[in-house]
Design an enzyme around this catalytic site. Structure first.
Site, mmCIF file in Angstrom:
data_model
loop_
_atom_site.group_PDB
_atom_site.id
_atom_site.type_symbol
_atom_site.label_atom_id
_atom_site.label_comp_id
_atom_site.label_asym_id
_atom_site.label_seq_id
_atom_site.Cartn_x
_atom_site.Cartn_y
_atom_site.Cartn_z
ATOM 1 N N CYS A 139 9.101 -4.373 -1.032
ATOM 2 C CA CYS A 139 7.880 -4.841 -1.674
ATOM 3 C C CYS A 139 8.196 -5.904 -2.713
ATOM 4 O O CYS A 139 7.378 -6.752 -3.015
ATOM 5 C CB CYS A 139 7.163 -3.672 -2.330
ATOM 6 S SG CYS A 139 8.262 -2.734 -3.377
ATOM 7 N N GLU A 176 1.432 2.555 -5.198
ATOM 8 C CA GLU A 176 2.253 1.352 -5.345
ATOM 9 C C GLU A 176 2.186 0.603 -4.025
ATOM 10 O O GLU A 176 2.565 1.157 -2.992
ATOM 11 C CB GLU A 176 3.715 1.716 -5.656
ATOM 12 C CG GLU A 176 3.905 2.546 -6.918
ATOM 13 C CD GLU A 176 3.606 1.761 -8.176
ATOM 14 O OE1 GLU A 176 3.523 0.522 -8.113
ATOM 15 O OE2 GLU A 176 3.431 2.397 -9.223
HETATM 16 P P1 NAP Z 1 2.742 1.827 5.515
HETATM 17 O O1 NAP Z 1 2.598 1.411 6.908
HETATM 18 O O2 NAP Z 1 1.572 1.752 4.617
HETATM 19 O O3 NAP Z 1 3.292 3.305 5.540
HETATM 20 C C1 NAP Z 1 3.520 4.034 4.366
HETATM 21 C C2 NAP Z 1 3.253 5.495 4.654
HETATM 22 O O4 NAP Z 1 1.863 5.678 4.939
HETATM 23 C C3 NAP Z 1 4.017 6.025 5.862
HETATM 24 O O5 NAP Z 1 4.431 7.347 5.585
HETATM 25 C C4 NAP Z 1 2.964 5.983 6.935
HETATM 26 O O6 NAP Z 1 3.193 6.880 7.990
HETATM 27 C C5 NAP Z 1 1.742 6.382 6.158
HETATM 28 N N1 NAP Z 1 0.476 6.046 6.804
HETATM 29 C C6 NAP Z 1 0.226 5.088 7.725
HETATM 30 N N2 NAP Z 1 -1.079 5.098 8.070
HETATM 31 C C7 NAP Z 1 -1.652 6.084 7.357
HETATM 32 C C8 NAP Z 1 -2.992 6.598 7.275
HETATM 33 N N3 NAP Z 1 -4.007 6.097 7.990
HETATM 34 N N4 NAP Z 1 -3.220 7.601 6.421
HETATM 35 C C9 NAP Z 1 -2.226 8.116 5.662
HETATM 36 N N5 NAP Z 1 -0.967 7.701 5.730
HETATM 37 C C10 NAP Z 1 -0.677 6.689 6.555
HETATM 38 O O7 NAP Z 1 3.952 1.047 4.797
HETATM 39 P P2 NAP Z 1 5.435 0.849 5.343
HETATM 40 O O8 NAP Z 1 5.395 -0.032 6.531
HETATM 41 O O9 NAP Z 1 6.162 2.135 5.459
HETATM 42 O O10 NAP Z 1 6.082 0.137 4.084
HETATM 43 C C11 NAP Z 1 5.857 -1.200 3.819
HETATM 44 C C12 NAP Z 1 4.794 -1.401 2.763
HETATM 45 O O11 NAP Z 1 5.100 -0.610 1.600
HETATM 46 C C13 NAP Z 1 4.733 -2.812 2.273
HETATM 47 O O12 NAP Z 1 3.399 -3.210 2.133
HETATM 48 C C14 NAP Z 1 5.441 -2.733 0.921
HETATM 49 O O13 NAP Z 1 5.116 -3.763 0.037
HETATM 50 C C15 NAP Z 1 5.012 -1.409 0.433
HETATM 51 N N6 NAP Z 1 5.931 -0.913 -0.609
HETATM 52 C C16 NAP Z 1 5.538 -0.977 -1.906
HETATM 53 C C17 NAP Z 1 6.391 -0.542 -2.913
HETATM 54 C C18 NAP Z 1 5.983 -0.599 -4.354
HETATM 55 O O14 NAP Z 1 6.613 0.068 -5.165
HETATM 56 N N7 NAP Z 1 4.973 -1.356 -4.727
HETATM 57 C C19 NAP Z 1 7.652 -0.049 -2.577
HETATM 58 C C20 NAP Z 1 8.002 0.012 -1.232
HETATM 59 C C21 NAP Z 1 7.128 -0.415 -0.254
HETATM 60 P P3 NAP Z 1 3.885 6.394 9.363
HETATM 61 O O15 NAP Z 1 5.273 5.964 9.005
HETATM 62 O O16 NAP Z 1 3.857 7.642 10.168
HETATM 63 O O17 NAP Z 1 3.057 5.287 9.896
#
Ligand code: NAP
Ligand code: MG
Length: 532
Positions: free
Chosen positions: A324, A290
């Site tokens: 999101c 997602e």
């Molecule tokens: P993010 O930066 O992608 O982080 C999400 C998760 O991925 C975190 O646990 C992060 O760890 C981890 N991560 C980061 N780099 C990684 C890598 N290279 N390999 C594996 N895992 C990695 O997202 P966020 O800033 O937490 O959340 C915001 C984003 O989530 C937005 O784009 C939002 O739209 C999306 N979102 C979507 C939904 C939906 O249902 N569609 C719901 C909520 C949020 P770290 O924290 O340690 O960096």
């Protein structure tokens, strides 16, 4: 299991209906006090039913009060991922063979325990990621809903098994859905409890085992869920929690040969990377991802402007737009744009920016320094290339503790194709665009890589019909004054995205979600050599 409407837990709504809002506030405030005293502890990893200490650790602080330490957390690395995957792999056979009703009972028990502790969990979440009281409670309610909805679904479908059939004499056949093995579960900071609970439950209830990595900013709520599952009787190794960075823990999880499937919610960049890695490694298991949004709202010339202003205000600015589903671009008919914009600015200026534990707070502090930097960058760009109608500044208020408080920002005079109107920012930032028809508005709304949530404000039935026919979006809401695009309920409003907003087209909290965590097998026995 009775059929019919699923009953969502609606804590705030129910208190309101029964004239008991005072009690809600009192219960929350008592929890805030109790939890506040317990923060700042050490939290090791949880692997194979054991606490595991690491050499490195990281400190999490409250985004709305830097003096408050949430806790000290073990920083895992590839070696811990190896151990966790091995534990999950070893636990898989027994867990998969556990009768489905025994598995379901554990998740129902966990739901009940969360219900008993919901104020405490909401208070922890407020400190950890800044979410205000009503939204934090709604998130805990959503987690309970996921647990109960998936339990009901799995039970109703008898664990996705079928009764034997004999299509021709002597051929005895069954066809079941079966789990894949070890799932990686990686979660975002903005719904640190509901999304983590929902994805983890999806993987586990269907018979997979899991290694879970929460966002680095929100590991405490993840610990609470694993603790609750453990108390509810989940066997050792079935769920393993490895805290730490995306590169150090998340990446090795994706690349691990024994991680068969992945459930991810977060940014598009990371989500697509997971899919690419799976493809490169020839892994055939599912990547249930997602991703982001750039959620458009259309206000037609027939709209009730009060509803539209209210819907956009809450859609764009609650939890500081760090959703999101947050409303991020608004296409308004030129006949009503002046009135709409003026009133939106007026209402936005009245929004309370503050600490999560304050009763009036709508606009929460930003999660981390990266978010604050992005806020400063995009508000500067908006001032240079467009008009900032309100907001654009960090909040300087001596009554607030040291934290990342910023003003909700409304921007005009940005072209539809400008990066401010196309990129996801995940901040309290919304752009307003004039349109001369619903047709033009729809074309622009659909002109995006993302397609997660969308809203419409109209008083004309034919406009609503046209919009539903043409809008490209996972979730579509008409005249939702409580929020134009955010706040979905399990079962009634399954949650997921089209295009680059999601990879599967089968939504969380909906009837086709669990099936994604399993694969089908048809089994036939001819003659009398056992059962198929
Ligand atoms: P993010 O930066 O992608 O982080 C999400 C998760 O991925 C975190 O646990 C992060 O760890 C981890 N991560 C980061 N780099 C990684 C890598 N290279 N390999 C594996 N895992 C990695 O997202 P966020 O800033 O937490 O959340 C915001 C984003 O989530 C937005 O784009 C939002 O739209 C999306 N979102 C979507 C939904 C939906 O249902 N569609 C719901 C909520 C949020 P770290 O924290 O340690 O960096
Ligand atoms: Mg991030």
């Amino acid at each position: 299991m009775t059929s019919g409407q699923f009953e969502n837990v609606l804590t705030v709504h129910t208190h309101e209906q029964n004239g008991m809002l005072d009690e809600f506030h009192e219960d929350y405030e008592n929890a805030v006090e109790a939890v506040g005293d317990d923060l700042g502890e050490n939290h090791p990893l949880w692997i194979n039913g054991q606490a595991v200490e690491t050499n490195e650790s990281f400190t999490v602080t409250d985004p709305g009060n830097f003096d408050r330490v949430i806790g000290e957390f073990a920083a895992g690395g590839p070696e811990h991922v190896d151990d966790a995957v091995e534990a999950a792999n070893d636990a898989f056979d027994d867990w998969k063979d556990t009768p489905f009703d025994e598995r379901v009972a554990i998740f129902r028990q966990a739901a009940d325990q969360i219900e008993d502790r919901k104020y405490e969990i909401a208070a922890v979440m407020g400190f950890e990621n800044g979410k205000n009281r009503t939204e934090a409670l709604a998130e805990v309610d959503e987690a309970i809903d996921f647990l109960r909805y998936y339990s009901d679904d799995f039970e109703r479908n008898e664990g996705y098994t079928s009764a034997p059939v004999e299509p021709t004499p002597g051929q005895r056949c069954v066809s079941d859905l079966q789990p894949y093995g070890v799932f990686g579960v990686v979660t975002p900071f903005n719904f640190p409890f509901a999304i983590l609970v929902g994805m983890t439950t999806g993987a586990l209830i269907t018979g997979n085992t899991a290694v879970v990595k929460p966002a680095s900013t929100t590991p405490l709520t993840a610990h609470l869920f694993v603790e609750i599952l453990t108390e509810a009787g989940i066997p050792d190794g079935v769920v393993n929690l490895v805290t730490g960075g995306g590169r150090d823990v998340g990446q090795p999880m994706i690349e691990h040969e024994h991680v068969a499937g992945f459930a991810f919610t977060g940014s598009r960049e990371v989500g697509l990377k997971i899919q690419e890695t799976f493809d490169e490694m020839g892994k055939r298991g599912p990547v249930i991802a997602e991703l982001g949004g750039k959620n458009p709202v259309i206000v037609t010339d027939s709209a009730d402007i009060s509803k539209a202003v209210s819907g956009v205000k809450f859609g764009a600015f609650s939890f500081s737009g760090q959703k999101c589903s947050a409303t991020s671009r608004v296409y308004v008919h030129t006949d009503v744009i002046d009135e709409f914009t003026e009133r939106l600015v007026e209402e936005t200026n009245k929004l309370s920016i503050g600490r999560p534990e304050d009763e009036d707070t709508v606009v929460s502090p930003l999660i981390d320094d990266g978010a604050l930097e992005r806020y400063n960058e995009i508000t500067e760009l908006a001032a240079a290339d467009g008009t900032v109608l309100t907001g654009g500044e960090t909040v300087d208020d001596s009554a607030l503790p040291d934290g990342r408080y910023v003003q909700p920002t409304v921007v005009a005079d940005i072209s539809h194709g400008h990066e401010l109107a196309t990129d996801e920012h995940f901040l309290p930032f919304v752009t307003i665009h004039p349109v001369s028809s619903l047709d033009e508005a729809l074309t622009k709304a659909n002109d995006s890589d993302y397609a997660l949530c969308a809203g419409l404000f109209t008083e004309e039935e034919s406009e609503a019909e046209t919009w539903f026919d043409r809008i490209e979006s996972g979730m579509c809401y008409v005249n939702r004054s409580q929020s134009a695009t955010t706040g979905a309920l399990v079962q009634a409003q399954p949650f997921g995205g089209w295009k680059f907003s999601g990879t599967t087209g089968k939504f969380a909290g909906g009837p086709w979600y669990l099936q994604q965590f399993m694969r089908q097998q048809s089994r036939t026995v001819v003659g009398d050599v056992g059962q198929p």
